[in-house]
Each structure stands twice: as structure tokens, then as C-alpha cells.
Design a protein around this motif. Structure first.
Motif, PDB file in Angstrom:
ATOM      1  N   ALA A 101       0.832  -1.211   0.000  1.00 26.33           N
ATOM      2  CA  ALA A 101       0.000   0.000   0.000  1.00 26.33           C
ATOM      3  C   ALA A 101       0.861   1.253   0.000  1.00 26.33           C
ATOM      4  CB  ALA A 101      -0.921  -0.010   1.223  1.00 26.33           C
ATOM      5  N   ASP A 102       1.850   1.294   0.888  1.00 27.79           N
ATOM      6  CA  ASP A 102       2.735   2.468   0.969  1.00 27.79           C
ATOM      7  C   ASP A 102       3.520   2.648  -0.328  1.00 27.79           C
ATOM      8  OD1 ASP A 102       4.579   4.468   2.627  1.00 27.79           O
ATOM      9  OD2 ASP A 102       5.866   3.108   1.499  1.00 27.79           O
ATOM     10  N   HIS A 103       4.152   1.577  -0.776  1.00 31.34           N
ATOM     11  CA  HIS A 103       5.005   1.680  -1.958  1.00 31.34           C
ATOM     12  C   HIS A 103       4.201   2.027  -3.206  1.00 31.34           C
ATOM     13  CE1 HIS A 103       8.021   0.488   0.694  1.00 31.34           C
ATOM     14  NE2 HIS A 103       8.581  -0.516   0.047  1.00 31.34           N
ATOM     15  N   SER A 104       2.963   1.555  -3.299  1.00 26.41           N
ATOM     16  CA  SER A 104       2.126   1.894  -4.456  1.00 26.41           C
ATOM     17  C   SER A 104       1.853   3.391  -4.503  1.00 26.41           C
ATOM     18  CB  SER A 104       0.803   1.121  -4.413  1.00 26.41           C
ATOM     19  OG  SER A 104       1.017  -0.258  -4.606  1.00 26.41           O
ATOM     20  N   ARG A 105       1.675   3.997  -3.344  1.00 26.59           N
ATOM     21  CA  ARG A 105       1.492   5.456  -3.306  1.00 26.59           C
ATOM     22  C   ARG A 105       2.752   6.156  -3.797  1.00 26.59           C
ATOM     23  NH1 ARG A 105      -1.596   8.213   1.282  1.00 26.59           N
ATOM     24  NH2 ARG A 105       0.424   8.307   2.360  1.00 26.59           N
ATOM     25  N   ALA A 106       3.910   5.726  -3.308  1.00 27.63           N
ATOM     26  CA  ALA A 106       5.167   6.349  -3.741  1.00 27.63           C
ATOM     27  C   ALA A 106       5.383   6.154  -5.232  1.00 27.63           C
ATOM     28  CB  ALA A 106       6.332   5.755  -2.950  1.00 27.63           C
ATOM     29  N   ILE A 107       5.171   4.940  -5.719  1.00 29.71           N
ATOM     30  CA  ILE A 107       5.380   4.628  -7.140  1.00 29.71           C
ATOM     31  C   ILE A 107       4.494   5.505  -8.011  1.00 29.71           C
ATOM     32  CG2 ILE A 107       5.001   2.844  -8.890  1.00 29.71           C
ATOM     33  CD1 ILE A 107       5.707   0.796  -6.586  1.00 29.71           C
ATOM     34  N   THR A 108       3.207   5.589  -7.652  1.00 32.57           N
ATOM     35  CA  THR A 108       2.247   6.340  -8.463  1.00 32.57           C
ATOM     36  C   THR A 108       2.602   7.817  -8.524  1.00 32.57           C
ATOM     37  OG1 THR A 108       0.518   4.757  -7.851  1.00 32.57           O
ATOM     38  CG2 THR A 108      -0.207   6.873  -8.736  1.00 32.57           C
ATOM     39  N   PHE A 109       2.919   8.407  -7.362  1.00 27.97           N
ATOM     40  CA  PHE A 109       3.227   9.836  -7.330  1.00 27.97           C
ATOM     41  C   PHE A 109       4.562  10.146  -8.005  1.00 27.97           C
ATOM     42  CE2 PHE A 109      -0.224  10.191  -4.325  1.00 27.97           C
ATOM     43  CZ  PHE A 109      -0.670  11.495  -4.474  1.00 27.97           C
ATOM     44  N   LEU A 110       5.567   9.291  -7.821  1.00 27.87           N
ATOM     45  CA  LEU A 110       6.874   9.548  -8.429  1.00 27.87           C
ATOM     46  C   LEU A 110       6.792   9.516  -9.946  1.00 27.87           C
ATOM     47  CD1 LEU A 110       9.241   7.554  -6.042  1.00 27.87           C
ATOM     48  CD2 LEU A 110       9.294  10.019  -6.453  1.00 27.87           C
ATOM     49  N   ILE A 111       6.098   8.515 -10.493  1.00 28.90           N
ATOM     50  CA  ILE A 111       5.985   8.427 -11.954  1.00 28.90           C
ATOM     51  C   ILE A 111       5.186   9.606 -12.490  1.00 28.90           C
ATOM     52  CG2 ILE A 111       5.107   7.035 -13.871  1.00 28.90           C
ATOM     53  CD1 ILE A 111       5.687   4.550 -12.146  1.00 28.90           C
ATOM     54  N   ALA A 112       4.125   9.983 -11.785  1.00 28.03           N
ATOM     55  CA  ALA A 112       3.335  11.137 -12.219  1.00 28.03           C
ATOM     56  C   ALA A 112       4.170  12.409 -12.256  1.00 28.03           C
ATOM     57  CB  ALA A 112       2.132  11.328 -11.295  1.00 28.03           C
ATOM     58  N   ASP A 113       5.185  12.495 -11.395  1.00 31.67           N
ATOM     59  CA  ASP A 113       6.072  13.661 -11.382  1.00 31.67           C
ATOM     60  C   ASP A 113       7.286  13.491 -12.296  1.00 31.67           C
ATOM     61  OD1 ASP A 113       4.516  15.230  -9.812  1.00 31.67           O
ATOM     62  OD2 ASP A 113       5.727  15.100  -8.010  1.00 31.67           O
ATOM     63  N   GLY A 114       7.252  12.465 -13.132  1.00 27.87           N
ATOM     64  CA  GLY A 114       8.267  12.334 -14.175  1.00 27.87           C
ATOM     65  C   GLY A 114       9.453  11.468 -13.842  1.00 27.87           C
ATOM     66  N   VAL A 115       9.479  10.820 -12.668  1.00 29.79           N
ATOM     67  CA  VAL A 115      10.591   9.930 -12.322  1.00 29.79           C
ATOM     68  C   VAL A 115      10.332   8.566 -12.965  1.00 29.79           C
ATOM     69  CG1 VAL A 115      11.894   8.838 -10.458  1.00 29.79           C
ATOM     70  CG2 VAL A 115      10.938  11.132 -10.145  1.00 29.79           C
ATOM     71  N   LEU A 116      11.338   8.001 -13.615  1.00 25.21           N
ATOM     72  CA  LEU A 116      11.198   6.708 -14.275  1.00 25.21           C
ATOM     73  C   LEU A 116      12.252   5.742 -13.747  1.00 25.21           C
ATOM     74  CD1 LEU A 116      10.626   7.984 -17.919  1.00 25.21           C
ATOM     75  CD2 LEU A 116       8.935   6.920 -16.423  1.00 25.21           C
ATOM     76  N   PRO A 117      11.936   4.448 -13.689  1.00 25.09           N
ATOM     77  CA  PRO A 117      12.905   3.462 -13.180  1.00 25.09           C
ATOM     78  C   PRO A 117      14.197   3.484 -13.987  1.00 25.09           C
ATOM     79  CG  PRO A 117      10.731   2.463 -13.421  1.00 25.09           C
ATOM     80  CD  PRO A 117      10.672   3.799 -14.095  1.00 25.09           C
ATOM     81  N   SER A 118      15.329   3.472 -13.283  1.00 24.75           N
ATOM     82  CA  SER A 118      16.631   3.431 -13.945  1.00 24.75           C
ATOM     83  C   SER A 118      17.638   2.870 -12.955  1.00 24.75           C
ATOM     84  CB  SER A 118      17.053   4.835 -14.409  1.00 24.75           C
ATOM     85  OG  SER A 118      17.359   5.657 -13.298  1.00 24.75           O
TER      86      SER A 118
END
Length: 879
Positions: A279-296
């Protein structure tokens, strides 16, 4: 109250107390390389507190999205194991920039908590810095908290600093006593333990000092206030639930995970940790990607990858075998999307990123977990408790296991990690990562610029004027400020006002001249300092320039028009990409130059030729319609409400500049543009390619540059047509016929070479030698490529039936080797080992299977000598 109502009540309360409601900034800090992520409400106000950013208000209130994972503030490993640790959370904060101070902060905090949120006053405590008697007296005299509920603590707990030097001050925390049932034991108390009985809910920072390099504290002329209160923690208190995860901000996300897993939350402590982590990590993942951060594999992208992979690993504990994070993310958007509309607009892109990353990791997760499990079983069988650092590094390096994922598994089994051994393998990567994010505030200037610190911001008149007269305020030559500069000097010049555009937002700087009463400077570069002073870099071509002189600044008008054409074209392209690929497309970088533009954007797959062609059609149609390009200056909130696009990593003020092409594009932009789209003339896409995971790049040219590109392609096609003795329209057909004929001839040559090799192989077998009962053949052959060498070796093997064959060729750029060991001998000899020893003598390396291996090396002249050693080598290896 719901979590949404609690958030809104906070913002509305402070709005009623003359605070400006300021929108949350991006999780990617603007212009602050010292931070991976925004981790507190004050981050977007850092320059305002330093006096470098003058805001149109002196009071502000925010609900700031924050991430604490990686860097100094890292809660990742505690998530799921405690009631209140998160990677993503919201911080409610009120701020005063030289307005109210301690009294106002304390009185408003108390009023909001007790009268609006209805928290019982008798359960509230206050902590203060032990030396801050002023704050302690305020809590007692103004708020009437008994002295025994006011606790003085040391610098570690109750003194805040922005850095080793700079603004700092004591702080005061408001604590709520949640009852004896939450106590950790008889010694439970504020400052003595970290249990949930005495829970900090609000931190008030009194920024009243400036700490110099000697550590001395000097009073600030305008003391300020910075407060922070975690929304999730406050909501848990108000809703009366035991953990933040039981609030209506997070519990619906856990419920969605329950539905997908077919397993209930609250029945098994280990599985409950998994539910909380997801639950926590899904919130972080969703908000980070929405702000333009991509996995690398570096920086912010690597932290996102760690968070996502950790969630996937915990998903395995709940029985997930297929990707599950995307549907959990949908629930995050459902819960948070109304308050953070950027989530809904990026939903399809978030889905793509999460699905792609989860599928990629799933391919290696199960195999890596098996390796880890096998190693742990062997460890336990030996009676040991520490996993070798080398094993952990292999899992990290080969299978993409973040270290915290490995330590999670070890902790679950009460085992330890040889962290020192792991770090020995990781030193280079860790050092590289540290360097990637090393830095301080942008406002920290080299010594040569210190003299410019007190200068007023440079006026920019270049949107409307291509030349202007202005006074010289400062000159830097080399590493020193000077009063004048002469012919041949490389200088940096500051004036009161300028038409020169400073490099920004991907647009290159203007070029031109600065002419004085007795001197001329050719300007080659223009940069803007953090204090909004613009410096003109160039060379004095004749005469001299002095501080105080009035000079004429003239930009290269033709070059500026070309830059403007390319800049407006990027806006048209951005709109066309979103039209054809989807609204997940966001600008991820750009270069706008006079001769080309480069546009980076978020997308996960290559664009087809058909879509590229349609993009060009859309661009040409927008240009041919000669649409007006409209520039406006409006409040930020109004611009966003009208649908203007903002870049996630750009910093904007309260009033912003919008650039609109009606019916096509509306963006926040400070760059230079044409007045009508028809001024662009022509736009031609040159290339489209991938530049990073999830990031694509289009390069294009406009105007005269586009015409030049088309003409060059036409000339090249004409030259090809002449070589083929064809017209331009016949080139493709003739070329296909030539290529087909070439393929037929290559097949014939290959067949003839095979026949020749078969014929020669019979004679060659006469050169076979017997080494300890094994037939061995070592031979230099006239073969030009590895495939030909392999085919020849196969034919010899068929004839030889049992033995060892080593062939070498020096026909290419380097020596080539192949070793074949027939199946009946692989228990005695290994082709890979043989070829490896031989290749080393040629300055190369190689390897392969036990029955066949290839290698190469640059030292071709040693090939005959190396082949002559084969027989001795085989003899030695068989003993």
C-alpha cells in the motif's frame, strides 16, 4: 473527519488567517541538486527563507507530497514494520517569511488542534529546546499547558538547521498522549523511548539564527516560521485508529490488495507487513511516476526501482505470481486523484511504466529468490548466520535485487549480512552514485561572483526588443571583479537591462554584440545566476569597456528568429505527440538551437514510420494555418486551471508566462517564440530513438535548416540514382534487384566454399597428430569470418569423428581461433579452457562450451607460434 476533510480544514484554517494557499511542489526538487526528493514542506521555500526568492506573500500554507527513501532521510526499511513509517506521505505546513513568529505559530497551532480538530487539550504536551525558555513560557502563559507537560530536550531532538551553516533555530513539538495501553513499558516517556504512546504530531521550527562557519549563532533580522505535520499521522489520531495504515487514506488501498490476493489483512503478522509495504510503496510509485521519475539504475530512478521491486517481492509473500501493482495503483489514483489531478492525467502512462518494470523484474525475481534460498539453507546447514557479501552482490548485480530486499529476507529468517564484503564489491557504484547527487544550494556561487551578490536582478527586455542601451554594473575577468577590460580579454559583463536571452528551459543563449563609447564585445554565451543577475560572456574585440559606461546591447536577430522558430515547433510537436500517443506523453528535456531542436519525451516504445509521418503532417498543417502565438502572464493557479502544461522539474513563480497556440497547445514557458506559426516555414523530423528507459527523443529542423536538410537528401538520392543508372523514382526497384542478385551470388559462393572445404579436408586430415591416443589437428586456414571458421571446423569434425581440432585465421582485423572437442572426449578436455589459454597469448580472450569455443586476439603475428603449441597443450591437459 475523513483524511480529505482534515487536509482541507488545515488549508482553509490558515487561509482564514491571511496565509496564501500554495500548491504542492513536485517530488523532484526544483534547482536543488542536494536533494533526491522533496522530503518536507519547506523544500519549495528554501530560497525564500534564504532571502534569494522574494514571494508576493509573507504567509503560506501547503499540503506537500513528500518521499523519504534514499539519501539522508530514508524510511524505506522500516515501512510495514511500524505504525507510522512511510516512503510517501503528505506534510501539512504553515510558513512565515519574516511575518509572525513564535507567538503566532504556537497560538494558531493550538487553536487548530483543539477547536477545529477537537483534540483533547489535557492529552497534549509540548517539547522545547532546553535553552528556549521563551517558547516554554509561551506554552505555559499563553496556552496554559502545565509546566510538567512542557519538556526540554537537546539539540538532536529540538534544534533544526538547514545545513552546517545558514538559517537555523530551536523547534517545539506538539505531542499527544495516546494512553497507557500504547506504552512500551514502565520507563516510557518523552525523550526516553520511541513508542506510540507519546506521539509527535506537529513540529514548529523557529528559524531565528544564522550559523556562521565558526559555528557562532547570529540573530536573523527577520525570524521565520516553518512547521510540519504528517497528514497520515494526524488522520490516525483523529480517526482513532491504531496505525496510519488503518486510516481512510491508506486502508482502501490495502482492501484492493486483499481483493486481488484473495487473502485477508489482519490475520497474520508477516502478511500484514506485506500488505502495508504494498500500500505504501504503491502510493510512492504512483506519485513519483506522475512527477516524471522513471525506473533506472541511478539517482532518483534507482530509488523508484528499489521501491517497486521491494513491493513485488512482498507481493510474492501474498501469493502474487502475475503483475498486480498497476491495479493497486488505480486505487491510489481513485483515493488521491481528486486532490492531485496530475495522477489521473498520467494514469495510462503510470500503468505502462509499472507494468513494464514489474514484468521485467518478475523474469529474474523467482530465479534470484531460489539462489538466495539455496544459499541460506546451505548457511544454516553449516551452522552459520552471516550471508557472504559476494552472494548479496551477485544478486544485486546479476538479478537486480536491491540490498534492502536481500536484508528483508535475512531479517525474516533472523540472519545477518556481511555488509563489509558487499560494500567492497559496491564501492565504485556507490561512489559514482554519491558523485551524481553531490552538490549544494544553487545559490552558492564561486568567489569571483560574490561581488555580484548585491546587484539588482537584471531586467530582461528581449521578448519585445532586439537591442537596448544600458549601464554596465559589473565586469569579471578571469577569477576577479575588475573595473575595466581591454582588447583580447575574456570577460563576463553585467548590465541593468538586456535583450539577451540567458540559456534556460532548453533554449540556448542569444549571441550578439555589446558596444560602448570606446569598445566592442562579441557575446558568445549568456547565463542567469540564482539571484536573477544575467551575465554576458564574451571577448573584447576592440578598445575597452568600463563599469559605469552606457553601452548598446544588440542580439543577432537572424539567429534569434531561427531559435524562436525551433522553440515554437517543440510546442506543436509536444501537442501532436500527446494527440497520437496519449496524454502520458510529457516533455523530459529539450534543446532549442538556431539550427535544430531536440525533444525528449516519456514513452515506452518506438514510434512507427506511419505515426512519424502523421506527426509531420500535423506540424505542417499547424504551420500552414499561420495560427497566432499568444503570450500571457497569469497567476499559476489560473494557468493550471485553464489546462496549461507545466514541466515537472521546472520552478515557477506565483505568476507565470503562458504560450498558447489556440486550439493546439498551451504551455507554461519563458522562452522566445514566433508571433505566427507560419513564421516557422517548414519542419522536418530527422530521427526518433530511445535515450533511456521510458524516454524517447525526436530531433528535427525548421525553416532554412529544414530546407537545407531536404535539399541534401535530394542531392544524395540523385547521386545514388546516377550510380544505378536510374531515375529517382526507379531507385528502390533497382536497388532491390541488385540486393536480390547479391544474395543469390553469396549463396553460390558459400556453396562453392563448402565444396572446396570438403575436398580440402580430406587432405588436411593427413596432418593429424596422435597425442596420448587422441587425434589432434592444429591448422591456420584462409577464412575471413567466424562463421566460415565454424563451418570448416564442423566439416573437419565430421571427418575426424573423434579428436581435438584447433583452427586459426589471421584474415580479419584480428586473429580468430576456434577449438572443437568431440563429445566422447569432453570428460577429459574442455574446448573453452584450451581456447582461453591460446587466446591469452594473442592478447585476447574467449570461451564457450566444453565441445566448442571461439576466441580472438589483436596480435595476429603470433598465430603460427600459438597454433604450434596446441599439441603440447593437449598433452599437458590430459595428464
Amino acid at each position: 473527519m475523513t483524511g480529505r476533510e482534515i487536509r482541507e480544514a488545515f488549508l482553509a484554517y490558515f487561509e482564514s488567517r491571511a496565509h496564501t494557499r500554495v500548491a504542492s511542489s513536485s517530488l523532484v526538487p526544483a534547482q536543488d541538486p542536494s536533494l533526491l526528493f522533496t522530503n518536507a514542506g519547506m523544500v519549495q521555500f528554501k530560497r525564500a527563507f534564504l532571502g534569494e526568492d522574494i514571494r508576493p506573500y509573507t504567509r503560506a500554507a501547503t499540503a506537500q507530497k513528500c518521499v523519504r527513501a534514499g539519501g539522508k532521510h530514508n524510511d524505506l526499511e522500516n515501512v510495514g514494520k511500524t505504525a507510522r513509517h512511510h516512503t510517501f506521505f503528505e506534510m501539512l505546513g504553515n510558513f512565515s517569511f519574516g511575518d509572525y513568529f513564535k507567538t503566532g505559530a504556537i497560538e494558531m497551532a493550538w487553536e487548530l488542534l483543539t477547536e477545529h480538530y477537537k483534540l483533547p487539550p489535557e492529552r497534549l504536551w509540548a517539547t522545547v529546546y532546553y535553552d528556549d525558555t521563551e517558547a516554554a513560557d509561551m506554552w505555559h502563559d499563553l496556552i496554559h499547558i502545565p509546566r510538567d507537560r512542557i519538556v526540554g530536550l537537546g539539540e538532536k531532538d529540538n534544534f533544526w538547521a538547514m545545513g552546517d551553516t545558514g538559517p537555523c533555530g530551536p523547534c517545539s513539538e506538539i505531542i499527544i498522549d495516546q494512553g497507557e495501553e500504547r506504552a512500551c513499558g514502565p520507563d516510557c516517556g518523552i525523550g526516553r523511548c520511541d513508542c506510540d504512546r507519546y506521539l509527535e504530531i506537529w513540529n514548529l521550527v523557529f528559524m531565528q539564527f544564522n550559523r556562521d562557519e565558526q559555528g557562532t549563532l547570529h540573530p536573523l533580522p527577520k525570524p521565520s516560521i516553518d512547521t510540519g505535520m504528517g497528514l497520515e499521522r494526524l488522520t490516525a489520531v483523529i480517526q482513532g485508529v491504531p496505525t496510519n495504515f488503518d486510516t481512510d487514506l491508506i486502508r482502501p488501498i490495502i482492501a484492493r490488495t486483499e481483493d486481488l490476493a484473495g487473502t485477508a489483512y489482519g490475520r497474520d503478522r508477516t502478511l500484514d507487513v506485506a500488505f502495508k509495504v504494498i500500500a505504501d510503496h504503491s502510493r510512492a510509485i504512483t506519485f513519483l511516476i506522475a512527477d516524471g521519475v522513471l525506473p533506472s539504475n541511478e539517482g532518483r530512478g534507482y530509488v523508484l526501482r528499489r521501491i517497486l521491486r521491494r513491493a513485488v517481492r512482498f507481493g510474492r509473500l501474498l501469493g502474487f505470481k502475475q503483475p498486480f501493482l498497476a491495479p493497486v495503483g488505480h486505487k491510489v489514483i481513485e483515493v488521491m486523484g481528486e486532490d492531485y489531478p496530475e495522477l489521473a492525467s498520467a494514469k495510462s502512462f503510470i500503468d505502462q511504466v509499472v507494468q513494464n518494470e514489474e514484468e521485467r523484474f518478475a523474469e529474474t525475481l523467482d530465479h534470484g529468490l531460489k539462489i538466495l534460498t539455496d544459499n541460506l539453507e546451505e548457511l544454516k546447514a553449516r551452522g552459520e548466520r552471516t550471508l557472504a557479501g559476494e552472494v548479496a552482490f551477485k544478486l544485486y548485480d546479476t538479478y537486480g535485487f536491491p540490498l534492502d530486499l536481500i536484508t528483508d529476507v535475512l531479517l525474516e529468517q533472523h540472519l545477518e549480512l556481511d555488509l563489509e564484503g558487499f560494500n567492497e564489491h559496491m564501492t565504485r557504484q556507490r561512489e559514482s552514485s554519491r558523485q551524481a547527487w553531490k552538490g549544494g544550494l544553487l545559490g552558492e556561487l564561486p568567489p569571483a561572483y560574490q561581488s555580484l551578490n548585491e546587484l539588482p536582478a537584471t531586467g530582461f527586455v528581449g521578448y519585445d526588443q532586439l537591442e537596448t542601451d544600458s549601464q554596465v554594473l559589473g565586469i569579471i575577468r578571469g577569477e576577479a571583479a575588475v573595473s575595466q577590460a581591454g582588447a583580447g580579454d575574456e570577460v563576463e559583463l553585467v548590465v541593468e537591462a538586456t535583450p539577451f536571452y540567458a540559456e534556460s528551459g532548453g533554449q540556448v543563449a542569444d549571441a550578439g554584440t555589446i558596444t560602448g563609447p570606446g569598445g566592442l564585445i562579441e557575446v558568445e554565451d549568456v547565463q542567469r545566476l540564482p539571484n536573477e543577475v544575467i551575465i554576458h560572456k564574451g571577448k573584447v574585440k576592440q578598445g575597452e569597456i568600463k563599469v559605469g559606461q552606457t553601452v548598446r546591447l544588440t542580439i543577432d536577430a537572424h539567429r534569434r528568429r531561427q531559435i524562436a522558430s525551433h522553440h515554437t515547433a517543440t510546442h506543436l510537436l509536444h501537442a501532436a505527440l500527446r494527440k497520437h500517443l496519449g496524454e502520458h506523453v510529457k516533455q523530459a528535456g529539450s534543446l532549442v538551437a538556431p539550427d535544430r531542436f531536440r525533444f525528449d519525451y516519456s514513452h515506452f516504445s518506438a514510434i512507427s514510420d506511419e505515426v512519424l509521418a502523421q506527426l509531420e503532417v500535423d506540424l505542417i498543417q499547424d504551420i500552414q494555418q499561420n495560427l497566432p502565438v499568444q503570450v500571457s502572464h497569469v497567476p499559476m493557479a489560473e494557468a493550471l486551471a485553464s489546462g496549461a502544461m507545466a514541466l515537472f522539474d521546472e520552478k515557477y513563480g506565483e505568476k507565470v508566462r503562458t504560450v498558447a497556440v489556440p486550439g493546439v497547445s498551451l504551455e507554461l514557458c519563458g522562452g522566445c517564440h514566433v508571433t505566427q506559426t507560419g513564421d516557422i516555414g517548414l519542419c522536418k523530423i530527422i530521427s526518433e530513438a530511445s535515450v533511456a528507459a521510458g524516454i524517447r527523443r525526436i530531433e528535427a529542423v525548421c525553416g532554412a535548416a529544414a530546407l537545407g536538410h531536404v535539399q541534401a537528401e535530394s542531392r544524395e538520392l540523385e547521386a545514388v540514382a546516377q550510380r544505378l543508372k536510374a531515375t529517382k523514382g526507379e531507385v528502390l526497384g533497382k536497388l532491390e534487384k541488385l540486393l536480390q542478385r547479391q544474395r543469390e551470388l553469396e549463396k553460390q559462393v558459400e556453396a562453392l566454399q563448402g565444396q572446396l572445404a570438403s575436398a580440402r579436408s580430406g587432405d588436411i586430415l593427413d596432418q593429424v597428430k596422435n597425442v596420448d591416443g587422441i587425434k589432434v589437428l592444429a591448422l591456420e586456414v584462409d577464412v575471413a569470418d567466424p562463421k566460415g571458421l565454424r563451418d570448416f571446423a564442423d566439416k573437419l569434425k565430421d571427418r575426424l569423428q573423434s579428436g581435438v581440432i584447433v583452427l586459426g585465421s589471421g584474415k580479419g582485423d584480428k586473429a580468430m581461433l576456434i577449438t572443437v572437442v568431440t563429445k566422447d572426449l569432453t570428460h577429459r578436455l574442455n574446448a573453452g579452457k584450451i581456447v582461453g589459454e591460446l587466446a591469452a597469448q594473442l592478447g585476447g580472450k574467449g570461451g564457450g562450451r566444453a565441445d566448442m569455443a571461439q576466441a580472438g586476439g589483436p596480435e595476429k603475428d603470433k598465430l603460427p607460434e600459438v597454433l604450434s603449441q596446441v599439441y603440447d597443450l593437449v598433452g599437458r591437459l590430459t595428464k
